[in-house]
Write a protein that holds these residues in place. Structure first.
Motif, short mmCIF file in Angstrom:
data_model
loop_
_atom_site.label_atom_id
_atom_site.label_comp_id
_atom_site.label_asym_id
_atom_site.label_seq_id
_atom_site.Cartn_x
_atom_site.Cartn_y
_atom_site.Cartn_z
N ARG A 1 -25.89 54.61 -19.28
CA ARG A 1 -26.07 55.06 -20.41
C ARG A 1 -27.78 55.03 -20.90
N GLU B 1 -31.59 51.01 -24.27
CA GLU B 1 -31.45 50.91 -25.67
C GLU B 1 -32.47 49.68 -25.88
N ASP B 2 -32.91 49.42 -27.14
CA ASP B 2 -33.95 48.38 -27.53
C ASP B 2 -33.51 47.03 -27.05
N ASP C 1 -32.00 46.12 -24.44
CA ASP C 1 -31.92 45.81 -23.09
C ASP C 1 -33.14 45.09 -22.44
N LYS D 1 -39.37 51.71 -22.95
CA LYS D 1 -39.08 51.88 -24.17
C LYS D 1 -40.07 52.52 -24.91
N GLU E 1 -39.99 56.17 -23.94
CA GLU E 1 -38.79 56.81 -24.47
C GLU E 1 -39.26 57.11 -25.70
#
Ligand SMILES: CC(C)(COP(=O)(O)OP(=O)(O)OC[C@H]1O[C@@H](n2cnc3c(N)ncnc32)[C@H](O)[C@@H]1OP(=O)(O)O)[C@@H](O)C(=O)NCCC(=O)NCCS
Length: 180
Positions: free
Chosen positions: A9, A12-13, A15, A39, A42
């Motif tokens: 996936r 995500e914040d 991770d 991040k 991203e």
């Protein structure tokens, strides 16, 4: 890859890469990128990072980062219909980072989870079926570290055969999306 055990996936914040094992000091920059840059990049639309998460312990087991790029070639390209394209640059998707946590690597294990191959197939799928469908894009490329050239050859990449490239520490390798 066992789909009950792993999920692929977008990052995500929540991770964390703090306990990610590189296995080799040469790969420390790949962990640093994941910890500090993935991040923010991203959010700034500079890169897209995807993770394979081990659902049994919620650990990130592998990640890949993709960006827009180009491949430079002094050679003329012939497409599948024999048309010639005498350009020096061709549009590409670049694998900017790829790493599998040492504990999940397949090399040498009797039963490989093949997370590296899964992430390469995922990137090829996006490049071929999503990006190249909508925007001109001929190649997927990577600047391969010497220790990973054999892996990329195994999963279908070719070394760019130019004197400049052969002299580089990190050599450009590519897959021609028109041939998939
Ligand atoms: C390179 C890397 C991503 C491979 O991931 P992996 O999950 O271990 O690879 P897979 O299990 O999917 O391997 C696919 C095939 O490549 C082979 N392979 C894996 N790593 C290899 C290596 N370093 N050299 C030669 N072959 C390799 C496997 O044996 C397997 O072969 P098979 O299909 O005949 O069984 C992983 O070892 C890694 O993260 N290395 C450190 C970081 C790195 O080099 N990143 C790339 C930076 S450019």
């Amino acid at each position: 890859m066992d789909e009950d055990e792993f999920i692929l996936r977008p990052i995500e914040d929540g991770d964390s890469f703090t306990s990610f094992r590189t296995g080799d000091a040469d790969f420390a920059p790949l962990k640093m990128f994941a910890k500090t840059k993935a991040k923010p990049y991203e959010k700034a639309n500079l890169a897209r990072t995807y993770v394979v998460c081990d659902q049994t312990n919620n650990r990130v087991a592998a990640y890949i980062t993709l960006v827009c790029s180009e491949v430079r070639s002094a050679e003329t390209l012939a497409d599948i219909d024999g048309h010639l394209f005498p350009y020096e640059q061709y549009p590409a998707v670049k694998i900017a980072r790829l790493m599998v946590d040492e504990r999940y690597r397949g090399n040498g294990l009797a039963v490989s989870k093949k997370l590296g191959s899964v992430l390469i197939d995922f990137a090829l799928g996006i490049a071929k079926n999503e990006i190249a469908e909508w925007v001109g894009c001929r190649f997927i490329i990577v600047d391969a570290k010497a220790k990973s050239v054999a892996f990329y050859e195994k999963v279908g990449f070719t070394l760019l055969d130019t004197p400049d490239n052969k002299a580089r520490a990190e050599k450009v390798m590519f897959v021609d999306l028109s041939k998939l």
